[in-house]
Design a protein around this motif. Structure first.
Motif, short mmCIF file in Angstrom:
data_model
loop_
_atom_site.label_atom_id
_atom_site.label_comp_id
_atom_site.label_asym_id
_atom_site.label_seq_id
_atom_site.Cartn_x
_atom_site.Cartn_y
_atom_site.Cartn_z
N LEU B 249 36.85 -20.53 44.02
CA LEU B 249 35.86 -21.55 44.07
C LEU B 249 36.17 -22.45 42.99
O LEU B 249 36.33 -23.84 42.93
CB LEU B 249 34.48 -21.02 44.11
CG LEU B 249 33.48 -22.03 44.76
CD1 LEU B 249 34.09 -22.58 46.30
CD2 LEU B 249 31.94 -21.50 45.01
N SER B 252 39.31 -24.16 43.30
CA SER B 252 39.29 -25.45 44.04
C SER B 252 38.65 -26.65 43.24
O SER B 252 38.94 -27.72 43.30
CB SER B 252 38.33 -25.01 45.20
OG SER B 252 37.80 -26.17 45.77
N LEU B 257 40.86 -29.56 44.90
CA LEU B 257 41.67 -29.31 46.37
C LEU B 257 40.24 -28.56 47.03
O LEU B 257 39.88 -27.69 46.68
CB LEU B 257 42.94 -28.57 46.37
CG LEU B 257 44.09 -29.11 45.68
CD1 LEU B 257 44.87 -27.94 45.77
CD2 LEU B 257 44.45 -30.32 46.46
N PRO B 258 39.89 -29.01 48.24
CA PRO B 258 38.95 -28.54 48.95
C PRO B 258 39.37 -26.95 49.33
O PRO B 258 40.74 -26.91 49.76
CB PRO B 258 38.72 -29.07 50.14
CG PRO B 258 39.80 -30.30 50.27
CD PRO B 258 40.49 -30.29 48.99
N PHE B 260 40.05 -23.90 51.58
CA PHE B 260 39.99 -23.41 53.16
C PHE B 260 40.34 -21.97 52.84
O PHE B 260 41.31 -21.52 52.72
CB PHE B 260 40.97 -24.02 54.08
CG PHE B 260 41.04 -23.64 55.48
CD1 PHE B 260 41.81 -22.50 55.82
CD2 PHE B 260 40.27 -24.31 56.18
CE1 PHE B 260 41.91 -21.99 56.89
CE2 PHE B 260 40.27 -23.83 57.61
CZ PHE B 260 41.28 -22.62 57.97
N GLY B 283 32.31 -27.93 49.97
CA GLY B 283 33.25 -28.32 50.62
C GLY B 283 34.13 -27.15 51.27
O GLY B 283 35.22 -27.22 51.47
N VAL B 284 33.63 -26.16 50.86
CA VAL B 284 34.61 -24.84 51.24
C VAL B 284 34.51 -24.60 52.85
O VAL B 284 33.31 -24.83 53.41
CB VAL B 284 33.98 -23.61 50.51
CG1 VAL B 284 34.59 -22.40 51.10
CG2 VAL B 284 34.03 -23.69 49.13
N LYS B 285 35.50 -24.57 53.33
CA LYS B 285 35.61 -24.20 54.92
C LYS B 285 35.91 -22.87 55.22
O LYS B 285 37.15 -22.52 54.75
CB LYS B 285 36.53 -25.42 55.35
CG LYS B 285 36.20 -26.76 55.29
CD LYS B 285 37.18 -27.65 56.03
CE LYS B 285 36.88 -28.93 55.49
NZ LYS B 285 37.67 -29.40 54.39
N THR B 286 35.09 -22.14 55.74
CA THR B 286 35.55 -20.62 56.08
C THR B 286 35.72 -20.56 57.57
O THR B 286 34.89 -20.84 58.45
CB THR B 286 34.52 -19.76 55.61
OG1 THR B 286 33.31 -20.14 55.97
CG2 THR B 286 34.48 -19.59 54.06
N LEU B 287 36.68 -20.38 57.95
CA LEU B 287 37.04 -19.97 59.52
C LEU B 287 37.22 -18.58 59.89
O LEU B 287 38.09 -17.76 59.36
CB LEU B 287 38.38 -20.95 59.79
CG LEU B 287 38.81 -20.61 61.35
CD1 LEU B 287 37.71 -21.47 62.39
CD2 LEU B 287 40.11 -21.00 61.59
N SER B 298 45.81 -20.38 60.67
CA SER B 298 45.10 -21.56 60.20
C SER B 298 45.13 -21.91 58.85
O SER B 298 45.07 -23.24 58.66
CB SER B 298 43.68 -21.21 60.96
OG SER B 298 43.11 -20.18 60.01
N GLY B 301 48.15 -23.96 58.47
CA GLY B 301 47.88 -25.27 58.84
C GLY B 301 47.07 -26.32 57.69
O GLY B 301 47.35 -27.15 57.36
N ALA B 302 46.02 -25.49 57.14
CA ALA B 302 45.39 -26.14 56.13
C ALA B 302 46.26 -26.44 54.90
O ALA B 302 46.13 -27.53 54.38
CB ALA B 302 44.09 -25.19 55.61
N GLY B 306 47.13 -30.21 53.08
CA GLY B 306 46.76 -30.54 51.80
C GLY B 306 45.49 -29.89 51.13
O GLY B 306 44.70 -30.63 50.44
N ASN B 307 45.37 -28.43 51.37
CA ASN B 307 44.22 -27.97 50.77
C ASN B 307 44.51 -26.87 50.06
O ASN B 307 45.68 -26.15 50.25
CB ASN B 307 43.46 -27.22 51.93
CG ASN B 307 42.47 -28.57 52.69
OD1 ASN B 307 41.56 -28.99 52.40
ND2 ASN B 307 43.22 -29.01 53.82
#
Lengths: 614, 613, 346, 348
Positions: B249, B252, B257-258, B260, B283-287, B298, B301-302, B306-307
């Motif tokens: 975190l 980031s 940078l966000p 992912f 803005g953290v994205k957890t998949l 994935s 891909g992120a 640009g993450n």
């Protein structure tokens, strides 16, 4: 008027056929090889497929090549650089001219050297006129035109006629190297039996090519290569993938175990799946799975239920199968994983060869997960190592990783066919005795019993979790875990007592030892023999067992002052030997997707020895 | 009238709470360690989860344990053997008795030593009555009935009352070790805010336990551990997994940078996914992907989009991601792969710790596929190494593997919290300049440009096939392949000039250097201290960068007659050191799914030095 | 080839014969106990299947401990790969009776690809899905069958994932036997296990299973005495689709959409109620039944949605081997070695 | 917090041409391959799909069709076998402003990539998946694929395959895809229209495109593409229109309960108003499923067009809205507050 042609005796020749993907160069090369083998020469071949299946006609990345090295003496490689190139179009010339010997002969299909094809090949000026082919002995043959003339009344379309020009070229080469045309004529009759028109046309083109050689003034000399003195026996020409496939069929027969192949199409290993799919009548089950992981896990299922289970793939496939290989280690099942290595990393260069998966094979799994690793060294050797893999896997109940590579997989050589009953049996016994059975009890080889489903009274469960020795029940006990980690490692280490010692050839008492492993055997052997012939003193040893190493490896290495290790990677075997025996190794590496030229290795030996003491 | 109790001062204590999975031992242990941290002691914890979630009550494999080592001086391990065991049932004793210090104290909840529970724990006779606990100081305490008595009149059901007995035990231990109760009291208020009857019940149980210690004749001594002299600053107690999450975190924020995270639930790494899924407002994205491979792909891909892209997993997951790591290194995209190592091979021992994924991390891919490999040394060090891994991945446009392990992940220690502005920025520069752009152009560090899709005029394609340098077009050319293989390897080697040298604690030359990596830092440090106290001259060095190794590594190792490498595997760092520098090394390999005991390393040091002082 | 399995006198086994000495380690209150019990009770009367020929294969997850508690051959493998391993066992040994135990994460998340391909190929496997709509072993993350918005450790603000409808997915992959049952309806579950065992080809049995720790009560509405009659539609072949305490509600077709209506005077006629046909060749009726769970106004159907027979993958492989062998003759190693153009050196 | 999407610059809509979407790479498919036509239709429709070229990302796996990104002058990833839908999900979830397209073959998407495909459909991630279905493995030279018909003789099944194939559309519907359509490589106009419809759909759009592999499976779809057989074997689906086909539009499809039937309109067997009126937006997937099953019985024509399109919130939009919502509730993330949290103590 036929002018008397002088016949010149040659000891060895390297021929390369090159043309568009659609020109049938692989077929022409293979026919010339089979006939050459029948004549009794020793030979070695190297097809050079383009990445595309059918690139647009006339482009350089669509050029398909086939190289053949044949000789009256024992040879090991497809030849460093061709003595003669048959170029069916400008692109073929453009791609291959830089590999030729400086005074090589170039037979050109002059009809295809028009403006369009020259442009497609990226030539600004016509190489035949701009002096760029100085020093080469260029023979301009109106190949397309001669073929269509010969097939005027063949009833074929212009396109079909043009497709026969490769047989014309073949016929011409048969004349040039005094080869009999009967074997190819017989093959044409059989191959095109459902299309008589094509059969007749190809025959005519072959003959026309042969007579053209005889009558034309273009060729003044003809060549002759005496049969090699090979050991007595019946031979056939075989590629690595084919030898590997029938090796496992043989292992199935010799062990009495039904063969199960779980596989997924991947270059350059798919031919093994194709070959084995033919042998249903041996009870061979080939399962083309939905993906690489399903391919190995279905094979694990088959091993659990009593089959000789194998899975074939290349580098990226082994990467995907890593977790499942760990499962095979933990469940101690006899599974054979075949990795036909290709240029890496990642998707890399699928149609090119390389030896850069060794570290992945030995270290590439989470946790202490030891696996037996062996490697075939020539196309024919792929047959023997298949039997060896089956023997070790079933005897020690351990997964075996069998390394081949694109070069020996697609290359071919004469193979002295062994009599079936001369091949030793593979003794396998399923546990049926209920008394005292436990899934992880151990025999003298530390192997656990192979009790297959369907045997009453021996019902048991296996899996990926750590388990207690003997009972096999899941156990988290610290001491047991340590015991099992060391036992699994010891079982693989013990195999060093059941494999041949590392054999040293050449000048055993020399200061310099040249070593290598797997598919580099041919180039190293040729380089060493040439160096010794020129007065150099050098010893050679070749590894076919990479984990465990042969028992005497340390002893052998410590005898030499300077060890050269020739590999098609950045020194992976060298790293293992340094780590294992703390001995310094001079890494000689090449990573270009191509096999070593024996001259490259010879030059290295020469520099190390400091010029030959003549 | 409560007798005046004698207070004994101790420099360090190792406590272990053990009971059934449902007895809340993890909660009791973490409350005790939070309070202990507040009182200024240095501490280190080691939870010991059973494999099952809820095994049937009273069984041995259902026993859940929490060990805490706290001291007035600087300590680094959760303690070799407990000085005191709080056992809530017979199974807790059965499981832990073999690991206690000789003469250790055992506080046993006598109420649960009935026939059923003894049988479940596979005891033929009651250990509290037969002489099997000879040599231990056994304190039978009727925790169950005392708790029930303390909560008379509560509206809770008998089952709920019995569940409060762990607070009674906690209260008793607070009294025994002279700890304040108020930190836990306020915690109970917050935790059970929605259920006031529980607040009251748990608080009463806590205080009842404390007062019981005060009044009972059972205990005649009380213990006190002075605060440790820690560097000035603000502290909190933190586990390795939480520190890892916070580190990414911070990276980031510092890189703008966000973040992912593509991940898939796997023990013992799931907590990182769980922590990070709370920080949407960063803005953290957890998949949580459908499988491990989708987790890393994935993330790839992120990274392309640009993450700051990361994927977290354990050994078996790293195995599944092998092919995709190859793709990341071929497309030269910045991505961090976190491997929280666990007992292997294969499914192995999911809740146990091990260090046996090192060779897989360094070598485990098809083809020449070099990847940077870093390893955190302590729970709080996971924070720093998460930032360092992100920095290196971004700067050198390459995948980085960060190794931690189950012991670091779940163990916790006091952490001197760095101020946000103290943390260095991570420079990131997306290429926007169209002029002269090519996807595989190289800068000084041999890194290719990072272009964010959406930037007009810089459209380009990347992939797993070999490609021509600079232009990036697919190429089968032999010379180019040779160039790219060497270039990718050189790029990772170049990091050597950007990472700290290997530091030595002790003389630069001598008889023995103890070299370790990853989670063994604490045990080695304490063993070296003990050996020095016994008069041996011992130097210590710890590797946090394993690929590439720091540039002074060979120089340091060559200074010592013996290099001893303790590892929880069969000698993986040893293999790397031998093949890189041809130096003979002494190995200490113990593979029991548990962290090293300080005594194991101490004895080995002495053995290597021939027992001479 | 492997030795023949000797015929033994047909002795009637009991549930106890199928239990192992391992003590069962699921959490108290877990639905898996009941499923294990029903399997052990129904297996003795499986016709023509010898105990030693039964193989249980599982992946990773709570339910994947199942093989350890069944006294048959068992394989506790790796996450998601059970259907692929089972295919290997079945194809290499078609005479074995191969069963797969898998949870919703194991079968539909990481194992999705192997599951849809096993359905497509119609490999003769029995796949039991222990659907508790949560990840149990890794302690409470949401799974591909958790309802959208589910709050769990990895979706603290509610998951944004639409879930799979397992029966619909199986039908989309042309599965030949699709059924559903409930962990707590012991009689129905035993019947479904027997029907699955009798089916030749891939049998997919979804079992709603209560996870008492991380998703307790997810299926109470279908299992509690008070509510189950109004919310569960028990499908029986050839019978009208009626439900409700006194069977006074039924399903009628409103165009191409099913609707739940009251039956009786002044309401809908019994004759309009849809009659269930398990053996309908076209999968359309079964798809409508599968999608009923997407519509809260509809009851949840349990029973056999669809059972059709077509050749099995393993059967076809066997048959192809015998036909090729009869055409080309038993494999002769000599012939294989000496094929192609060979030449003599003497 | 940091918004990594490039700002929407407000300058007016730039007019693209097909040429703008053509990269400098020379195309390396075999001459006669159906991929050429699909590439051409994509390049022709892209200019007027309303997106900015720099926002387009093409993702592919491994196989002939997966060379597609190299020939489009947009952003592109040539990924690893089967993983394109997962890579695309990562791209889209990160930057919802991007228009993410997946080019994949029947082996890549339905064999090794099956799991990622059904999960992408289930989640309704806003990505467009173009399946180049040639019912064979091309790049690895002619093995059978999961869509090859049972009994297909290929290199790996010299005696005919024993595999029942997938019905790609039934599988997509089973995984609850919100946009399911089919088109043909050799029907440029229709293919362009379907690509446009897919581009406009918010959510996972799945188009199965029958594509001729002229080297290893030549003529597999001749029945549906040759002038003389096409009218009698293909029915063009149009929303709100009855299903009519045949050389002289004299045949129709009637739906009796759940069973579709071909009826003759010329001999009075049925009239136009008995015919099945196609409804693309039917909430229940039943009818789309019936259409998808046409290929399972040979006396039904091949339906092409949009089988089903329903509105559902997309995974990436929900994902972003949740983040924005929580940012409002908890305020922008503050690193200091993050670090200095939980019970702390000070040493001085």
């Amino acid at each position: 008027m036929k002018v008397g042609k002088e016949v010149l005796e040659l000891s060895d020749v390297t021929v390369r056929f090159a043309g568009d993907s659609g020109d049938g160069m692989q077929l022409t090369g293979t026919q010339f090889t089979n006939t050459t083998a029948l004549v009794g020469n020793d030979l070695s071949t190297l097809p050079d497929y383009p990445a595309e299946i059918r690139a647009p006609v006339g482009t350089t990345y669509g050029v398909s090549g086939f190289q053949l090295h044949f000789s009256s003496s024992d040879i090991q490689t497809p030849g460093d650089s061709p003595d003669i190139l048959v170029a069916m179009n400008p692109a073929a010339l453009k791609v291959n001219v830089k590999d030729l010997k400086h005074n090589a002969a170039i037979i050109i299909n002059i009809n295809s050297f028009d403006a369009r094809n020259l442009k497609l090949a990226g030539y600004d000026t016509n190489p035949l006129e701009d002096g760029s082919l100085e020093g080469y002995n260029v023979v301009q043959v109106p190949l397309s035109q001669q073929t269509s003339k010969a097939l005027e009344d063949s009833g074929l379309s212009a396109k079909e006629i043009s497709r026969c020009k490769n047989f014309f070229a073949l016929g011409m080469m048969y004349w040039l190297y005094s080869r009999p045309i009967e074997p190819t004529l017989k093959w044409i009759k059989d191959k095109f039996k459902d299309t008589p028109l094509l059969a007749a046309a190809n025959e005519k083109a072959l003959l026309a090519g042969y007579y053209f050689g005889e009558n034309t003034e273009l060729f003044t000399t003809r060549y002759q290569v005496e049969p090699a003195k090979l050991p007595k026996g019946i031979y056939r020409n075989i590629s690595g993938n084919e030898a590997l496939a029938i090796g496992f069929v043989t292992a199935s027969v010799k062990s009495g175990l039904p063969l199960f192949l779980g596989s997924y199409p991947i270059t350059p290993a798919s031919d093994i799946l194709h070959e084995l799919s033919k042998h249903k009548n041996f009870g061979v089950r080939t399962f083309q799975a939905e993906d690489e992981i399903a391919a190995i896990t279905s094979a694990i299922g088959a091993a659990f239920s009593g089959a000789l289970a194998i899975t074939t793939t290349s580098g990226p496939g082994v990467a995907l199968k890593t977790e499942a290989i760990g499962l095979a280690v933990m469940t101690e099942l006899p599974l054979i994983i075949i990795d036909v290595q290709r240029g890496g990393p990642s998707t890399g260069l699928p149609t090119k060869t390389e030896q850069s998966d060794l570290q992945q094979a030995i270290n590439g799994r989470n946790g202490e997960a030891p696996v037996v690793v062996i490697a075939a060294c020539t196309p024919a050797d792929c047959f023997n190592m298949a039997l060896e893999a089956a023997r070790l896997a079933t005897k020690y109940m351990v997964p075996v990783l069998y390394l081949s590579d694109g070069y020996i997989a697609n290359g071919s050589e004469p193979w002295k066919i062994p009599e079936p009953d001369s091949i030793p049996g593979i003794e396998v016994k399923f546990r049926t005795e209920k008394e005292g059975f436990a899934p992880y009890m151990r025999d003298e080889n530390l192997a656990r019993p192979w009790a297959i489903p369907g045997t009453a009274g021996l019902e048991h469960r296996i899996g990926g979790l750590e388990k207690s020795n003997v009972s096999g029940n899941v156990s988290y006990d610290p001491e047991n875990h340590e015991f099992m980690v060391r036992l699994r490692a010891q079982k693989v280490k013990n195999i060093e007592n059941d494999i041949p010692e590392l054999e040293v050839t050449g000048d055993i008492d020399a200061d310099v030892l040249v070593i290598g492993w797997g598919g580099t055997y041919g180039s190293i052997t040729e380089a060493v023999s040439r160096a010794r012939r020129n007065g150099g003193r050098v010893a050679q040893a070749h590894f076919k067992y990479l984990n465990p190493f042969p028992k005497n490896t340390g002893e052998v290495l410590n005898k030499y002052k300077h060890i050269i290790c020739a590999e098609l990677n950045m020194g992976q075997l060298a790293k293992f030997l340094k780590s294992e025996y703390l001995v310094d190794i001079d890494s000689f590496t090449k990573i270009q997707g191509l096999p070593f030229k024996s001259s490259e290795i010879e030059k290295k030996i020469e520099t190390v020895i400091g010029g030959y003491s003549k | 009238m409560p007798k005046e109790k004698e207070v004994q001062n101790l420099s360090e204590v190792t406590v272990r709470f053990a009971g059934d999975s449902g007895d809340g031992m993890q909660l009791t242990g973490s409350q005790f360690s939070d309070t202990t941290a507040l009182m200024g002691n240095d501490l280190s914890t080691l939870p010991d989860y059973p494999a099952e979630i809820r095994a049937p009550i009273g069984t041995v494999y259902g026993v859940s344990g929490f060990q805490l080592h706290f001291s007035s001086s600087d300590i680094h391990t959760p303690g070799d053997r407990p000085d005191i065991l709080v056992a809530m049932n017979p199974a807790a004793i059965k499981k832990n008795i073999s690991e206690l210090k000789p003469g250790a104290m055992i506080i046993a909840n006598i109420d649960s030593f009935d026939r059923k529970n003894l049988q479940l724990a596979k005891y033929e006779t009651n250990p509290l009555e037969d002489s099997s606990l000879e040599g231990y100081e056994v304190y039978p305490v009727p925790i169950g009935s005392l708790t029930a008595k303390a909560l008379q009149g509560t509206s809770l059901s008998p089952k709920e009352v019995s569940r409060c007995k762990n607070f009674f035990a906690l209260g008793l231990m607070y009294w025994l070790f002279d700890r304040q109760v108020d930190q836990t009291v306020s915690w109970i208020q917050k935790k059970f805010a929605k259920k006031p009857e529980f607040i009251e019940a748990n608080t009463n149980a806590l205080l009842a336990g404390y007062n019981y210690g005060e009044n009972t004749e059972l205990f005649n001594t009380r213990y006190n551990v002075e605060p440790a002299k820690l560097p000035k600053g603000t502290y909190r107690s933190i586990s390795g997994n939480e520190a890892t999450a916070l580190g990414f975190l911070a990276a980031s924020v510092k890189s703008k940078l966000p973040l992912f995270l593509g991940s898939y639930p796997i023990t013992p790494a799931s907590e990182i996914l769980q922590y990070l899924s709370n920080y949407k407002n960063f803005g953290v994205k957890t998949l949580q992907a459908e499988d491990e491979i989708a987790g890393i792909t994935s993330a790839i891909g992120a990274a392309f989009a640009g993450n700051l892209a990361i994927t977290t997993t354990s050994g078996p997951g790293l195995a599944l991601k092998t092919e995709a790591i190859g793709l990341a290194l071929m497309t030269e995209l910045p991505i961090v792969i976190v491997d929280v190592q666990r007992g292997g091979p294969s499914t192995g021992l999911p809740t146990k710790t091990e260090q046996a994924d090192l060779l897989q991390a360094v070598y485990g891919r098809n083809g020449e596929a070099p990847v940077a490999v870093l390893a955190a040394s302590t729970p709080s060090d996971c924070f720093n190494m998460a930032i360092e891994a992100s920095r290196l991945a971004i700067k050198y446009m390459t995948p980085v593997i960060l190794l931690t392990d189950g012991y670091l992940a779940n163990g916790s220690e006091p952490w001197k919290i760095p101020h946000a502005n103290e943390l260095p920025d991570i420079p990131v520069k997306f290429r926007t300049e169209k002029e002269g752009f090519a996807p595989y152009l190289r800068d000084g560090n041999l890194s290719r440009p990072w272009v964010k899709p959406g930037t007009p005029g810089l459209e380009h394609r990347i992939g797993g096939l070999e490609k021509a340098n600079i232009s990036g077009a697919v190429s089968y050319d032999p010379e180019n392949h040779n160039l790219m293989i060497n270039l990718r390897a050189q790029k990772v080697k170049n990091m050597v000039n950007d990472i700290p040298d290997l530091t030595v604690d002790g003389d630069m030359e001598g008889d023995i250097l103890v070299l370790g990596w990853g989670g063994t830092y604490g045990a080695i440090k304490e063993a070296v201290i003990k050996a020095r106290e016994a008069g041996y001259n011992v130097s210590q060095a710890h590797l946090k960068y394993i690929n590439p190794l720091p540039k002074n590594t060979e120089y340091v190792l060559k200074g010592f007659k013996n290099v001893l490498i303790p590892e929880i595997n069969l000698g993986q760092l040893s293999k790397i050191i031998r093949s890189e520098f041809l130096i003979p090394v002494k190995q200490l390999n113990i593979v029991r799914g548990l962290p090293f005991r300080v005594s194991d390393i101490e004895n080995k040091i002495k053995e290597v030095l021939g027992g001479i002082a | 080839m492997a030795d023949q399995i000797i015929e033994t006198k047909e002795i009637k086994l009991t549930a106890k014969d199928f239990a192992t000495d391992q003590d069962v380690r699921w959490c108290p209150g877990c639905g898996d106990y009941s499923i294990l019990a029903q399997v052990q009770r129904s297996f003795p009367d499986l016709v023509g299947i010898k105990k030693e020929n039964i193989v249980w294969i599982s992946g990773i997850g709570c339910s994947s401990r199942f093989p350890y508690y069944m006294n048959t051959y068992g394989f506790h493998s790796i996450h998601g790969r059970a259907p692929a391993i089972a295919t290997g066992v079945k194809v290499s040994r078609p005479e074995l009776s191969v069963w797969v135990a898998a949870g919703d994460g194991d079968l539909l998340s990481i194992g999705g690809n192997h599951f849809i391909h096993a359905c497509r190929k119609n490999v003769d496997l029995k796949v039991l899905l222990f659907n508790n709509r949560i990840y149990g072993l890794t302690k409470g993350q949401y799974s591909p069958t958790s309802e959208k918005g589910k709050i769990t450790k990895t979706s603290p603000y509610g998951s944004v994932d639409y879930p799979f409808n397992p029966a619909a997915l199986a039908l989309g992959s042309n599965a030949t036997f699709v059924a559903r049952s409930l962990d707590r309806d012991t009689k129905h579950l035993q019947e479904m296990i027997r029907r699955a065992a009798a089916h030749k080809g891939l049998a997919f049995l979804e079992i709603f299973q209560n996870c008492s720790i991380f998703n307790d009560g997810a299926f109470d509405i279908l299992t509690d005495k008070k509510t189950k009659d109004d919310n569960v539609l028990v499908l029986e072949h050839g019978k009208p689709m009626l439900f409700g305490a006194n069977k006074d509600k039924g399903i009628i077709m409103d165009g191409a959409k099913p609707k739940a209506v009251e039956i009786g005077e002044g309401k809908h006629r019994i004759e309009d109620v849809l009659v269930h046909d398990e053996f309908d060749e076209s999968p359309l009726l079964a798809t409508l039944l599968a999608h009923m769970t997407d519509d809260p106004s509809m009851p949840t159907p349990i029973g056999v949605f669809r059972q059709v027979t077509k050749s099995t993958y393993d059967g076809d492989v066997e048959e192809q081997i015998t036909s090729v062998t009869s055409k080309k003759g038993e494999g002769d190693l000599e012939k294989v070695l000496f094929t192609g153009s060979t030449w003599e050196v003497n | 917090m940091i918004d990594n999407q490039p700002k929407e610059n407000s300058q007016e809509k730039i007019k693209y041409t097909a040429k703008d979407f053509t990269s400098s790479q020379d195309v390396r498919w075999c001459p006669g391959c159906g991929d050429y036509s699909i590439l051409a239709q994509v390049q022709r429709t892209s200019p007027d799909l309303g997106f900015k070229k720099e926002n387009v990302v093409w993702v592919s796996g491994i196989g002939c069709s997966s060379r597609f990104p190299y020939y489009m002058d947009t952003y592109g990833i040539h990924g690893i076998h089967g993983r394109a839908p997962a890579i695309a999900t990562g791209v889209k979830v990160n930057n919802p402003n991007l228009d993410v397209w997946v080019a994949t073959g029947d082996g890549d998407l339905l064999s090794i990539g099956g799991n990622h495909f059904i999960h992408a459909c289930r989640r309704n991630v806003d990505i467009k998946i173009l399946l180049f279905n040639n019912k064979i493995y091309g790049l690895t030279k002619g093995q059978y694929s999961p869509t090859s018909e049972k009994g297909k003789k290929t290199k790996s099944t010299p005696f005919g395959s024993v595999d029942f194939p997938f019905n790609p559309l039934s599988l997509a519907l089973g995984a609850e895809a919100t946009f399911v359509a089919r088109s043909l490589d050799r029907d440029p106009k229709h293919l362009q229209a379907i690509i446009k419809r897919a581009s406009e759909h918010a959510g996972t759009a799945f188009i199965e495109i029958y594509q001729n592999c002229n080297i290893f499976n030549d003529g597999a779809f001749e029945l549906y593409t040759e002038k003389d057989t096409k009218p009698d074997n293909v029915v063009f689906l149009e929303h709100g229109k009855p299903m009519i086909f045949g050389k002289n539009q004299d045949k129709g499809i009637k739906l009796e309960g759940l069973n579709p039937k071909v009826v003759d309109l010329a001999n009075g067997e049925a009239s136009v108003n008995d015919l099945w009126i196609h409804d693309e937006f039917d909430e229940s997937p039943a009818r789309a499923f019936i259409l998808a099953q046409f290929t399972e019985n040979e006396n039904m024509p091949l339906p092409v067009g949009v089988f089903r399109q329903i509105k559902r919130s997309t995974y990436d939009k929900d994902f972003h809205e949740q983040i924005e919502r929580i940012k409002k509730v908890k305020g922008e993330g503050d690193l200091k507050k993050l670090l200095f949290a939980g019970n702390m103590w000070t040493v001085n």
